[in-house]
Design a protein around this motif. Structure first.
Motif, mmCIF file in Angstrom:
data_model
loop_
_atom_site.group_PDB
_atom_site.id
_atom_site.type_symbol
_atom_site.label_atom_id
_atom_site.label_comp_id
_atom_site.label_asym_id
_atom_site.label_seq_id
_atom_site.Cartn_x
_atom_site.Cartn_y
_atom_site.Cartn_z
ATOM 1 N N ARG A 503 0.841 -1.180 -0.002
ATOM 2 C CA ARG A 503 -0.114 0.127 -0.089
ATOM 3 C C ARG A 503 0.868 1.343 -0.057
ATOM 4 O O ARG A 503 1.677 1.384 1.018
ATOM 5 C CB ARG A 503 -0.905 -0.102 1.305
ATOM 6 N N ARG A 507 -2.960 3.694 -3.757
ATOM 7 C CA ARG A 507 -2.738 2.623 -4.490
ATOM 8 C C ARG A 507 -2.501 1.540 -3.713
ATOM 9 O O ARG A 507 -1.599 1.414 -2.858
ATOM 10 C CB ARG A 507 -1.930 2.810 -5.662
ATOM 11 N N TYR A 509 -1.879 -3.118 -3.813
ATOM 12 C CA TYR A 509 -1.755 -4.426 -4.575
ATOM 13 C C TYR A 509 -1.709 -5.570 -3.652
ATOM 14 O O TYR A 509 -1.116 -5.474 -2.701
ATOM 15 C CB TYR A 509 -0.680 -4.150 -5.368
ATOM 16 N N ASP A 524 -4.745 -5.885 -8.267
ATOM 17 C CA ASP A 524 -5.262 -4.857 -7.213
ATOM 18 C C ASP A 524 -5.882 -5.183 -6.205
ATOM 19 O O ASP A 524 -6.724 -6.199 -5.994
ATOM 20 C CB ASP A 524 -6.334 -3.778 -7.776
ATOM 21 N N TYR A 529 -10.453 -6.318 -8.500
ATOM 22 C CA TYR A 529 -9.303 -7.040 -8.059
ATOM 23 C C TYR A 529 -8.560 -7.504 -9.651
ATOM 24 O O TYR A 529 -8.279 -8.422 -9.886
ATOM 25 C CB TYR A 529 -9.621 -8.504 -7.492
ATOM 26 N N LYS A 530 -8.357 -6.340 -10.310
ATOM 27 C CA LYS A 530 -7.677 -6.465 -11.537
ATOM 28 C C LYS A 530 -6.115 -7.110 -11.576
ATOM 29 O O LYS A 530 -5.443 -6.567 -10.603
ATOM 30 C CB LYS A 530 -7.722 -5.093 -12.273
ATOM 31 N N ARG A 532 -2.711 -7.126 -12.350
ATOM 32 C CA ARG A 532 -1.598 -6.175 -12.997
ATOM 33 C C ARG A 532 -0.692 -6.884 -13.763
ATOM 34 O O ARG A 532 0.352 -6.257 -14.507
ATOM 35 C CB ARG A 532 -1.228 -5.133 -11.965
#
Length: 601
Positions: A503, A507, A509, A524, A529-530, A532
């Motif tokens: 964090r 942003r 992850y 994400d 919850y894309k 990356r």
């Protein structure tokens, strides 16, 4: 007497219709390079142009020639049969020169086979194999730098030949009288062996195998009678492909195949379909440092955590569990500063500045597998760790764990069992002692391990090894309804192991260990919850740090820890310590390197 057989890889620019100069008709080993040929005979390694004129020689009683193209030149490998040492040779086709590079160290055995491997990071390795199956993998240094020993291997006895398919990282070994085996060429991860083709009664390859040549998505070989065979790869199996009937003393492959017959080298026509385009390789980042190895051999190191020094980031500490001994503490250079022999500890997590009324603590918690208990440790302002309490649980096989600081204060712990049960504990203080009570229960359908709580969002991420990454509320007063954030499939391969939260500002992850393919997936930490991307951790050849594989636990922070870790650090457990072989350890990776590799914000 068994025939001396050789298979040679042709450059992609040449086809099976390429004419071998008459001057090379009796070469024992042959390799195509841009603008010419390398030939090995009883007396020398020779550089010959396309017209057959000799341009350079290195006097050597050599054998086992292998080549990798390098721009307009090549890197060759030949075994000095007198000294029993592999010699790398730099080939400059434009200048017409051959330059012997430093020979590899004497392996302590006679070399029966040797071959090259170029990995996904474009580093070049050498395999050497002895008559009794002893084998070693070496990493070639740049220029005049010495080679580094990577690992020992156990390969078949009486190996006649070896070749590596760089695209699939597959090491092929021809075993006299028995056949052809496929091994994992990548030094990271568990050794794997599969049969390609074997002699009766195990298969149909008469008299075992001799020479080998890599074909696109396949392999060619000669058997004990000199007959030609070829196989097409289909996943983890190899299917026989039609070939013309030919007696070969040597072969060469590329866009086509060349065979050395009684009449010299000639093309072999193969009905060979185009190779399947390989999947795009994952980006590779290299570790900036590694910790000292744990004291116990085998599957010992498991999970790291990071403690941040309140005033001096460079004095922060890494905590790591040893499942056979206890808790280890390291500085940011990887030097061990403490060992707490607390027994078989599995997962560990850290929370700092935890308030219990007027008392405040920096705490670590680890699961103790012999006692099925939580072990609490305090960490003082200098980073010194001390055991503070052992808190029993209701679990029969305690396994993974993570911590969470509720907004109301205090500390919560999530611990799981191999049967899928999760117990949510509230840790408190009573009369100067730590206590724990269950405040919530939930479960996954199959075995979990890693978990992480995102205190900024109140989400709890739970890894179920065979199924994927779940998310639920970390709050004890809310129902623990599991929602799938990232299922196994695509970039995420079972087992799903370590989980961490990065964090920085707005942003955040999630980083997940994808143990099944030795990689790390970044997604994400907020819906939807894309994903990356994913990456692997590779070799730092200059620093002599190996890559990572079969990672159990990991931890990540966005704190500025100075130097290369200005944007934070990822720490991962390494399941196989190489360069040299040894007990497991932990690797330190700069977040900035990950962000650049995946083009993260």
């Amino acid at each position: 007497m068994r025939r001396a057989l050789t298979l040679i890889l042709l450059g992609a620019a040449l086809t099976a219709q390429a004419q071998v100069p008459a001057t090379l008709a009796h070469a024992r080993d042959l390799a195509a390079i841009p603008g010419g040929w390398l030939a090995l005979d009883k007396h020398a390694l020779r550089l010959v142009d396309a017209a057959g004129s000799e341009r350079a020689t290195i006097a050597v009683r050599g054998r086992q020639l292998d080549v990798r193209a390098d721009g307009d030149g090549a890197l060759a490998l030949v075994v000095d049969a007198n000294a029993e040492r592999p010699i790398p040779v730099r080939v400059d086709a434009a200048a017409g020169t051959l330059t012997a590079l430093p020979a590899l160290p004497e392996p302590g055995y006679g070399i029966e086979a040797a071959c090259l491997y170029r990995d996904a990071h474009h580093l070049t390795h050498v395999f050497t194999v002895a008559k009794d199956g002893q084998a070693d993998q070496w990493l070639l240094g740049a220029g005049q730098s010495p080679a580094r020993h990577v690992r020992h291997l156990a390969l078949p006895p009486h190996a006649q030949h070896c070749r590596v398919d760089d695209t699939t990282a597959t090491l092929y070994v021809a075993e006299e009288e028995l056949g052809v085996w496929a091994y994992r060429a990548d030094p990271e991860g568990a050794p794997l062996r599969r049969p390609v083709a074997l002699a009766p009664p195990f298969g149909k390859m008469t008299g075992g195998a001799g020479a080998l040549a890599v074909l696109p998505d396949g392999l060619a070989a000669t058997d004990g009678k000199g007959k030609l065979h070829a196989w097409r790869r289909a996943g983890d199996t190899w299917r026989a492909a039609p070939v013309p009937r030919i007696d070969a003393g040597a072969l060469a492959s590329g866009d086509g195949l060349l065979a050395r017959t009684a009449d010299g080298w000639r093309p072999v026509k193969l009905a060979w379909a185009a190779a399947v385009k390989p999947a795009a390789a994952l980006p590779i980042v290299v570790p900036r440092a590694q910790t000292a190895s744990v004291a116990r051999a085998g599957d010992a190191a498991d999970d790291p955590a990071i403690w941040l020094h309140p005033h001096d980031p460079a004095a922060s500490r890494i905590l790591g569990t040893d499942k056979k001994q206890g808790l280890l503490v390291y500085d940011l250079q990887g030097r061990q500063t403490q060992l707490l022999e607390a027994g078989r500890l599995n997962n560990v997590d850290v929370r700092q500045d935890v308030a219990f009324g007027t008392e405040r603590f920096d705490l670590a918690m680890a699961t103790q597998r012999d006692e099925n208990a939580m072990v609490l440790f305090t960490i003082d302002a200098n980073g010194t760790v001390s055991e503070a309490a052992r808190l029993p649980t209701e679990l029969a096989e305690i396994y993974g764990a993570c911590l969470y600081r509720p907004k109301t204060g205090g500390l919560d712990a999530f611990v799981n069992d191999k049967d899928g049960r999760y117990l949510h504990y509230r840790i408190d203080r009573d009369g100067g002692r730590f206590t724990a009570k269950v405040v919530r229960r939930f479960r996954t359908a199959t075995q979990p391990e890693g978990c992480v709580a995102d205190e900024a969002s109140g989400r709890l991420f739970v890894g179920e090894e065979k199924r994927g990454l779940w998310v639920t509320s970390a709050a004890a007063e809310e129902e623990a309804k599991l929602t799938m954030a990232l299922p196994v499939g695509g970039l995420l391969h079972a087992d799903v192991e370590g989980v961490g939260i990065y964090r920085a500002g707005t942003r955040s992850y999630v980083v997940v260990s994808s143990q099944g393919n030795d990689s790390y997936v970044v997604l994400d930490a907020a819906p939807p919850y894309k994903v990356r991307g994913a990456f692997r951790i590779g070799i730092d050849a200059v620093a002599g740090i190996d890559g990572t594989s079969e990672t159990d636990g990991l931890e990540v922070t966005s704190a500025n820890l100075g130097g290369p870790y200005g944007r934070g650090m990822l720490v991962v457990q390494d399941g196989y310590k190489r360069m040299p072989d040894g007990p497991q350890n932990f690797k330190l990776v700069a977040w900035d390197d990950i962000a650049k590799a995946l083009r993260l914000d």
